[in-house]
Write a protein that holds these residues in place. Structure first.
Motif, PDB file in Angstrom:
ATOM      1  N   ALA A  39       0.297  -1.296  -0.258  1.00  0.00           N
ATOM      2  CA  ALA A  39      -0.089  -0.283  -0.263  1.00  0.00           C
ATOM      3  C   ALA A  39       1.234   1.764  -0.236  1.00  0.00           C
ATOM      4  CB  ALA A  39      -0.734   0.448   1.182  1.00  0.00           C
ATOM      5  N   VAL A  40       0.586   2.194  -1.373  1.00  0.00           N
ATOM      6  CA  VAL A  40       1.179   3.310  -0.853  1.00  0.00           C
ATOM      7  C   VAL A  40       0.285   4.667  -0.675  1.00  0.00           C
ATOM      8  CG1 VAL A  40       2.885   5.001  -2.557  1.00  0.00           C
ATOM      9  CG2 VAL A  40       2.905   2.484  -2.257  1.00  0.00           C
ATOM     10  N   ILE A  41       0.615   5.692   0.342  1.00  0.00           N
ATOM     11  CA  ILE A  41      -0.111   6.983   0.618  1.00  0.00           C
ATOM     12  C   ILE A  41       1.104   7.849  -0.233  1.00  0.00           C
ATOM     13  CG2 ILE A  41      -0.988   8.847   2.575  1.00  0.00           C
ATOM     14  CD1 ILE A  41      -1.308   5.728   4.022  1.00  0.00           C
ATOM     15  N   PRO A  42       0.253   8.272  -0.728  1.00  0.00           N
ATOM     16  CA  PRO A  42       1.204   9.682  -1.396  1.00  0.00           C
ATOM     17  C   PRO A  42       0.294  10.948  -0.564  1.00  0.00           C
ATOM     18  CG  PRO A  42      -0.993   8.717  -2.989  1.00  0.00           C
ATOM     19  CD  PRO A  42      -0.661   8.447  -1.879  1.00  0.00           C
ATOM     20  N   ALA A  43       1.581  11.311  -0.183  1.00  0.00           N
ATOM     21  CA  ALA A  43       1.206  12.596   0.590  1.00  0.00           C
ATOM     22  C   ALA A  43       2.396  14.033   0.961  1.00  0.00           C
ATOM     23  CB  ALA A  43       0.939  12.662   2.266  1.00  0.00           C
ATOM     24  N   ARG A  44       1.996  14.531  -0.510  1.00  0.00           N
ATOM     25  CA  ARG A  44       2.552  15.993  -0.264  1.00  0.00           C
ATOM     26  C   ARG A  44       2.558  17.023   0.685  1.00  0.00           C
ATOM     27  NH1 ARG A  44       0.833  19.945  -4.702  1.00  0.00           N
ATOM     28  NH2 ARG A  44      -0.879  19.556  -4.580  1.00  0.00           N
ATOM     29  N   GLY A  45       3.058  17.798   0.823  1.00  0.00           N
ATOM     30  CA  GLY A  45       3.074  18.989   1.868  1.00  0.00           C
ATOM     31  C   GLY A  45       2.305  20.073   1.451  1.00  0.00           C
ATOM     32  N   GLY A  46       2.182  20.548   0.274  1.00  0.00           N
ATOM     33  CA  GLY A  46       1.527  21.523  -0.615  1.00  0.00           C
ATOM     34  C   GLY A  46       0.237  21.020  -1.093  1.00  0.00           C
ATOM     35  N   SER A  47      -1.094  22.235  -0.708  1.00  0.00           N
ATOM     36  CA  SER A  47      -2.469  22.045  -0.839  1.00  0.00           C
ATOM     37  C   SER A  47      -3.155  23.307  -0.843  1.00  0.00           C
ATOM     38  CB  SER A  47      -2.950  21.721   0.301  1.00  0.00           C
ATOM     39  OG  SER A  47      -4.470  21.171  -0.121  1.00  0.00           O
ATOM     40  N   LYS A  48      -3.599  23.647  -2.433  1.00  0.00           N
ATOM     41  CA  LYS A  48      -4.610  24.104  -2.874  1.00  0.00           C
ATOM     42  C   LYS A  48      -5.942  24.632  -1.322  1.00  0.00           C
ATOM     43  CE  LYS A  48      -2.404  25.056  -7.074  1.00  0.00           C
ATOM     44  NZ  LYS A  48      -2.382  25.305  -8.378  1.00  0.00           N
ATOM     45  N   GLY A  49      -6.589  23.646  -1.778  1.00  0.00           N
ATOM     46  CA  GLY A  49      -8.352  24.177  -1.197  1.00  0.00           C
ATOM     47  C   GLY A  49      -7.779  23.962   0.067  1.00  0.00           C
ATOM     48  N   VAL A  50      -6.665  23.128   0.624  1.00  0.00           N
ATOM     49  CA  VAL A  50      -7.157  23.363   2.186  1.00  0.00           C
ATOM     50  C   VAL A  50      -6.080  22.922   2.509  1.00  0.00           C
ATOM     51  CG1 VAL A  50      -7.696  21.764   3.920  1.00  0.00           C
ATOM     52  CG2 VAL A  50      -8.862  22.013   2.182  1.00  0.00           C
ATOM     53  N   PRO A  51      -5.297  24.315   2.728  1.00  0.00           N
ATOM     54  CA  PRO A  51      -3.169  24.145   2.939  1.00  0.00           C
ATOM     55  C   PRO A  51      -3.000  23.557   3.991  1.00  0.00           C
ATOM     56  CG  PRO A  51      -4.127  26.249   2.855  1.00  0.00           C
ATOM     57  CD  PRO A  51      -5.530  25.113   3.086  1.00  0.00           C
ATOM     58  N   ARG A  52      -1.859  22.893   3.871  1.00  0.00           N
ATOM     59  CA  ARG A  52      -1.526  21.355   4.765  1.00  0.00           C
ATOM     60  C   ARG A  52      -2.540  20.411   5.185  1.00  0.00           C
ATOM     61  NH1 ARG A  52       3.537  20.651   4.541  1.00  0.00           N
ATOM     62  NH2 ARG A  52       3.446  20.449   6.654  1.00  0.00           N
ATOM     63  N   LYS A  53      -3.186  20.013   4.690  1.00  0.00           N
ATOM     64  CA  LYS A  53      -4.414  19.081   4.637  1.00  0.00           C
ATOM     65  C   LYS A  53      -4.610  18.126   5.168  1.00  0.00           C
ATOM     66  CE  LYS A  53      -5.672  18.111  -0.159  1.00  0.00           C
ATOM     67  NZ  LYS A  53      -6.721  17.563  -0.510  1.00  0.00           N
ATOM     68  N   ASN A  54      -2.884  17.045   4.559  1.00  0.00           N
ATOM     69  CA  ASN A  54      -2.793  16.276   4.774  1.00  0.00           C
ATOM     70  C   ASN A  54      -2.404  15.558   6.189  1.00  0.00           C
ATOM     71  OD1 ASN A  54      -3.250  15.117   2.303  1.00  0.00           O
ATOM     72  ND2 ASN A  54      -1.237  15.633   1.379  1.00  0.00           N
ATOM     73  N   ILE A  55      -1.397  16.740   6.657  1.00  0.00           N
ATOM     74  CA  ILE A  55      -1.105  16.645   8.607  1.00  0.00           C
ATOM     75  C   ILE A  55      -2.105  17.689   9.493  1.00  0.00           C
ATOM     76  CG2 ILE A  55       0.464  15.831   8.027  1.00  0.00           C
ATOM     77  CD1 ILE A  55       2.070  18.622   8.720  1.00  0.00           C
ATOM     78  N   ASP A  66       7.776  15.918   1.885  1.00  0.00           N
ATOM     79  CA  ASP A  66       8.026  17.166   3.253  1.00  0.00           C
ATOM     80  C   ASP A  66       8.490  16.446   4.554  1.00  0.00           C
ATOM     81  OD1 ASP A  66       5.548  19.813   3.998  1.00  0.00           O
ATOM     82  OD2 ASP A  66       5.725  18.009   5.352  1.00  0.00           O
ATOM     83  N   GLU A  67       9.180  17.353   5.255  1.00  0.00           N
ATOM     84  CA  GLU A  67       9.724  16.672   6.391  1.00  0.00           C
ATOM     85  C   GLU A  67       8.305  16.810   8.041  1.00  0.00           C
ATOM     86  OE1 GLU A  67      12.456  18.706   7.714  1.00  0.00           O
ATOM     87  OE2 GLU A  67      14.378  18.739   5.725  1.00  0.00           O
ATOM     88  N   GLU A  68       7.597  17.315   7.436  1.00  0.00           N
ATOM     89  CA  GLU A  68       6.882  17.076   8.978  1.00  0.00           C
ATOM     90  C   GLU A  68       5.484  16.286   8.694  1.00  0.00           C
ATOM     91  OE1 GLU A  68       4.079  20.357  11.574  1.00  0.00           O
ATOM     92  OE2 GLU A  68       4.044  20.060   9.513  1.00  0.00           O
ATOM     93  N   ILE A  69       5.498  16.027   7.196  1.00  0.00           N
ATOM     94  CA  ILE A  69       4.760  14.540   7.210  1.00  0.00           C
ATOM     95  C   ILE A  69       5.651  13.388   7.514  1.00  0.00           C
ATOM     96  CG2 ILE A  69       3.589  13.154   5.461  1.00  0.00           C
ATOM     97  CD1 ILE A  69       3.053  16.083   3.975  1.00  0.00           C
ATOM     98  N   GLU A  70       6.398  13.433   6.834  1.00  0.00           N
ATOM     99  CA  GLU A  70       7.296  12.758   7.528  1.00  0.00           C
ATOM    100  C   GLU A  70       7.503  11.600   8.789  1.00  0.00           C
ATOM    101  OE1 GLU A  70      11.983  11.214   6.230  1.00  0.00           O
ATOM    102  OE2 GLU A  70      11.201  12.699   5.909  1.00  0.00           O
ATOM    103  N   ARG A  71       8.154  13.258   9.223  1.00  0.00           N
ATOM    104  CA  ARG A  71       7.708  12.691  11.117  1.00  0.00           C
ATOM    105  C   ARG A  71       7.226  11.962  11.016  1.00  0.00           C
ATOM    106  NH1 ARG A  71       6.369  15.634  14.683  1.00  0.00           N
ATOM    107  NH2 ARG A  71       5.987  17.733  13.387  1.00  0.00           N
ATOM    108  N   ILE A  72       5.445  13.185  11.060  1.00  0.00           N
ATOM    109  CA  ILE A  72       4.138  12.342  11.759  1.00  0.00           C
ATOM    110  C   ILE A  72       3.871  10.712  11.320  1.00  0.00           C
ATOM    111  CG2 ILE A  72       2.053  13.079  11.668  1.00  0.00           C
ATOM    112  CD1 ILE A  72       2.017  15.311  11.600  1.00  0.00           C
ATOM    113  N   SER A  73       4.517  10.823  10.026  1.00  0.00           N
ATOM    114  CA  SER A  73       4.117   9.141   9.176  1.00  0.00           C
ATOM    115  C   SER A  73       4.559   7.995  10.474  1.00  0.00           C
ATOM    116  CB  SER A  73       4.107   9.117   7.980  1.00  0.00           C
ATOM    117  OG  SER A  73       3.282  10.164   7.213  1.00  0.00           O
ATOM    118  N   LYS A  74       6.415   8.107  10.415  1.00  0.00           N
ATOM    119  CA  LYS A  74       6.419   8.218  11.224  1.00  0.00           C
ATOM    120  C   LYS A  74       6.115   7.684  13.317  1.00  0.00           C
ATOM    121  CE  LYS A  74      11.102   7.540   8.424  1.00  0.00           C
ATOM    122  NZ  LYS A  74      12.490   8.735   8.257  1.00  0.00           N
TER     123      LYS A  74
END
Length: 230
Positions: A5-21, A52-60
């Motif tokens: 399973a791959v979860i693609p989670a980039r840091g940028g987002s136009k509609g909802v800023p930083r939405k993945n975290i 994104d370093e923050e997404i990486e940290r939270i994911s780990k």
């Protein structure tokens, strides 16, 4: 079966800023997809792809494995399949690891469950000639009733014939809900898309098909999760 399973989670987002975290009912949005994947009885390995370093940290911290993706694959116009293929390339080069099946799980689908993933896997594995699978949900209103505006006046997009028909007379129509994409690596390398000539549909109900792209989507997901918890 070795299922990745791959979860693609980039840091940028136009509609909802930083939405993945962004916190959704007390948890980062990406946590819901990580938990769903880890709760699946078929997923044997889970990887987050991010720049994104923050997404990486939270994911780990949530117990997920992370592969860093290059900035050119973190733009908003990059197809999901390109990100998945990058993960497959990295794993093959580093470990000579090639899964039997790969699943892409967007973090913007927090209402997708482990049972949805398992149901989709079972449907895909039991299909003899399908090449890929995507999750869909039924259109709330028939798209045949779509209108366009020209010079201030409305007219049916698909013509008067469909516009005058009752809902019961029209065929059921479905749309991708962004929750589950599945194929073998061989198929992805050949077609470079999950939309192949033989794409199987895994139907999900609307209450689990919220795909967060706007603030309204976030509010809707929050409401459904809060109501479910109660």
């Amino acid at each position: 079966m070795d299922i990745l399973a791959v979860i693609p989670a980039r840091g940028g987002s136009k509609g909802v800023p930083r939405k993945n975290i962004r916190l959704l009912v007390g948890k980062p949005l990406i946590a819901y997809s990580i938990e769903a994947a880890r709760g699946s009885k078929y997923v044997s390995r889970l990887i987050i792809s991010t720049e994104d370093e923050e997404i990486e940290r939270i994911s780990k911290n949530l117990g997920a494995e992370v592969i860093s993706r290059p900035q050119e694959l973190a733009k908003d116009n990059v197809p999901t399949v390109d990100v998945v293929l990058h993960v497959l390339d990295v794993l093959r080069e580093r470990e000579k690891y090639i899964p039997d099946v790969v699943i892409a799980l967007h973090p913007t689908s927090p209402l997708r469950t482990s049972m949805d993933i398992d149901g989709a896997v079972e449907k895909f594995l039991n299909c003899q000639d399908c090449l890929s699978l995507i999750s869909v949900t039924e259109f709330e209103k028939p798209p045949f009733w779509a209108l366009k505006i020209e010079n201030g006046y409305i007219s049916p997009v698909f013509g008067e014939k469909y516009f005058k028909m009752m809902r019961q007379e029209l065929p059921k129509t479905y749309k991708p809900n962004g929750a589950i994409f599945m194929a073998t690596p061989k198929v992805l390398y050949r077609y470079r898309t999950f939309y192949t000539p033989k794409t199987l549909a895994y139907i999900m109900p609307p209450e689990r098909s919220v795909d967060i792209d706007t603030e309204f989507d976030f509010i809707l997901a929050e409401y459904i999760l809060s109501k479910g918890n109660k």
